[in-house]
Write an enzyme that holds these catalytic residues in place. Structure first.
Site, PDB file in Angstrom:
ATOM      1  N   GLY A 221      35.159  36.967  46.149  1.00  0.00           N
ATOM      2  CA  GLY A 221      34.548  37.338  44.877  1.00  0.00           C
ATOM      3  C   GLY A 221      35.558  37.169  43.765  1.00  0.00           C
ATOM      4  O   GLY A 221      36.770  37.210  44.002  1.00  0.00           O
TER       5      GLY A 221
ATOM      6  N   ALA B  69      34.254  46.624  41.316  1.00  0.00           N
ATOM      7  CA  ALA B  69      33.997  45.692  42.408  1.00  0.00           C
ATOM      8  C   ALA B  69      33.184  44.531  41.857  1.00  0.00           C
ATOM      9  O   ALA B  69      32.955  44.423  40.650  1.00  0.00           O
ATOM     10  CB  ALA B  69      33.254  46.393  43.543  1.00  0.00           C
ATOM     11  N   LYS B  70      32.733  43.669  42.751  1.00  0.00           N
ATOM     12  CA  LYS B  70      31.998  42.482  42.331  1.00  0.00           C
ATOM     13  C   LYS B  70      30.712  42.821  41.576  1.00  0.00           C
ATOM     14  O   LYS B  70      30.226  42.018  40.783  1.00  0.00           O
ATOM     15  CB  LYS B  70      31.687  41.616  43.561  1.00  0.00           C
ATOM     16  CG  LYS B  70      32.887  40.855  44.086  1.00  0.00           C
ATOM     17  CD  LYS B  70      32.565  40.100  45.348  1.00  0.00           C
ATOM     18  CE  LYS B  70      32.591  41.007  46.563  1.00  0.00           C
ATOM     19  NZ  LYS B  70      32.459  40.256  47.829  1.00  0.00           N
ATOM     20  N   ARG B  71      30.154  44.033  41.838  1.00  0.00           N
ATOM     21  CA  ARG B  71      28.915  44.393  41.139  1.00  0.00           C
ATOM     22  C   ARG B  71      29.136  44.591  39.639  1.00  0.00           C
ATOM     23  O   ARG B  71      28.198  44.559  38.859  1.00  0.00           O
ATOM     24  CB  ARG B  71      28.326  45.672  41.752  1.00  0.00           C
ATOM     25  CG  ARG B  71      29.204  46.897  41.563  1.00  0.00           C
ATOM     26  CD  ARG B  71      28.574  48.133  42.190  1.00  0.00           C
ATOM     27  NE  ARG B  71      29.483  49.286  42.098  1.00  0.00           N
ATOM     28  CZ  ARG B  71      30.449  49.535  42.961  1.00  0.00           C
ATOM     29  NH1 ARG B  71      30.629  48.719  43.992  1.00  0.00           N
ATOM     30  NH2 ARG B  71      31.225  50.588  42.824  1.00  0.00           N
ATOM     31  N   HIS B  72      30.397  44.839  39.245  1.00  0.00           N
ATOM     32  CA  HIS B  72      30.708  44.981  37.821  1.00  0.00           C
ATOM     33  C   HIS B  72      31.024  43.595  37.256  1.00  0.00           C
ATOM     34  O   HIS B  72      32.144  43.309  36.853  1.00  0.00           O
ATOM     35  CB  HIS B  72      31.898  45.930  37.619  1.00  0.00           C
ATOM     36  CG  HIS B  72      31.659  47.311  38.146  1.00  0.00           C
ATOM     37  ND1 HIS B  72      32.060  47.703  39.401  1.00  0.00           N
ATOM     38  CD2 HIS B  72      31.047  48.395  37.592  1.00  0.00           C
ATOM     39  CE1 HIS B  72      31.728  48.972  39.596  1.00  0.00           C
ATOM     40  NE2 HIS B  72      31.104  49.407  38.522  1.00  0.00           N
TER      41      HIS B  72
END
Length: 319
Positions: free
Chosen positions: A12, A250-253
């Site tokens: 990511g 994390a990648k969700r941000h």
């Protein structure tokens, strides 16, 4: 001479949390006139992507964080891609097997989850193992192996583990913390715990600065160092950056990815300034070059508490 490293996983894009660790690791080594190593931890080839690795390296260069050894640089301790270092992991695994420190585990994830509420509970890296396969007889192991390929677990010894963390201070973990852990998965993939221990030792890494989420993995790695007859590095674990959802970045941000900030026209000095502020190195998040933070940098300056990054702060990073 100090030797440090930054070892990202290319599954990511880099976000500000990763960048904070990269900056602090780089400053620790640059302030001591040491050697900074970049290692790409792409051992999980199903999740790793070469293009993401290229993006990470572009992000580091954009931030002004260079490396002395690694892809495109010195190669005296290479290769610097974990996927090309599996022979070393095999050798370490063989040594541990010869010394009787490994045993086959046939537990499925469902079985592990079913006992997750027992006293051994959950570790930050996943389920803390109960040791249910540790006492299987050779006959029971053979019977189970006919039905399922096993993973290999490292048998922890009965000693407590203590060490002084460069940021978090004195640490003490009771015997068996986290439970026996996997060093090779059932599909043949070597674990992070084994690979990172072998690689840091082989590359002569003397100082490891990483995120606080890995603090409780340190006793496991120290036991591996001891079992393999290797000298461990000095560890320092920096507090994480948290999002407003209460979870670590994390990648969700996605809007906090370095690539997204670059595309939005954010100046690298602005990012470095915020990272220095978040880390407790400066009193105000003013733009600054990474190289300007080297003089006078001391690990004791680093804040001991996590930092919550708000949406208002994020907007200040985007022109």
């Amino acid at each position: 001479m100090l030797r440090g490293r930054f070892a990202p996983t290319p599954s990511g894009d880099m976000h500000l949390g990763n960048a904070k660790i990269a900056l602090l690791s780089w400053l620790q080594i640059r302030a001591a006139a040491g050697v900074f190593v970049l290692r790409i931890e792409d051992i999980d080839i199903q999740r790793s992507r070469p293009q993401i690795a290229e993006n990470i390296m572009a992000d580091l260069r954009w931030l002004g964080l260079d490396w002395d050894e690694g892809p495109g640089a010195g190669n005296s301790n290479g290769p610097y891609w974990q996927s090309q270092r599996t022979q070393l992991y095999w050798g370490a695994l063989h040594q541990l097997q010869q010394d009787g420190r490994l045993y086959p585990c046939f537990c499925s994830r469902r079985e592990l989850l079913s006992v997750a509420n027992a006293p051994h509970g959950l570790a930050s890296e996943g389920i803390s193992y109960s040791g249910r396969c540790r006492t299987l007889s050779p006959a029971e192991q053979q019977q189970k192996a006919r039905l399922k390929a096993p993973s290999l677990r490292f048998a922890l010894n009965d000693a407590a583990t203590s060490f002084v963390d460069g940021i978090a201070g004195p640490q003490h973990f009771p015997p068996g913390s986290g439970g026996d852990f996997v060093v090779r998965r059932a599909d043949g993939l070597y674990s992070y715990q084994l690979a990172v221990t072998v690689d840091d030792a082989a590359m002569g890494i003397t100082h490891v600065l990483r995120g606080g989420d890995l603090l409780d993995s340190t006793p496991r790695q120290l036991q591996l160092y001891n079992a393999l007859g290797l000298t461990p590095p000095a560890f320092a674990h920096a507090p994480l950056i948290m999002g407003e959802d209460g979870h670590r970045l994390a990648k969700r941000h996605g809007d906090l990815g370095l690539s997204a900030l670059r595309s939005a026209g954010t100046r690298p000095e602005a990012v470095i300034g915020w990272l220095a502020y978040i880390s407790g190195l400066v009193e105000q998040p003013e733009p600054v070059k990474a190289s300007e933070l080297i003089t006078g940098f001391k690990l004791e300056q680093v804040s001991h508490t996590p930092f919550m990054l708000t949406e208002a702060m994020i907007r200040r990073l985007i022109p």
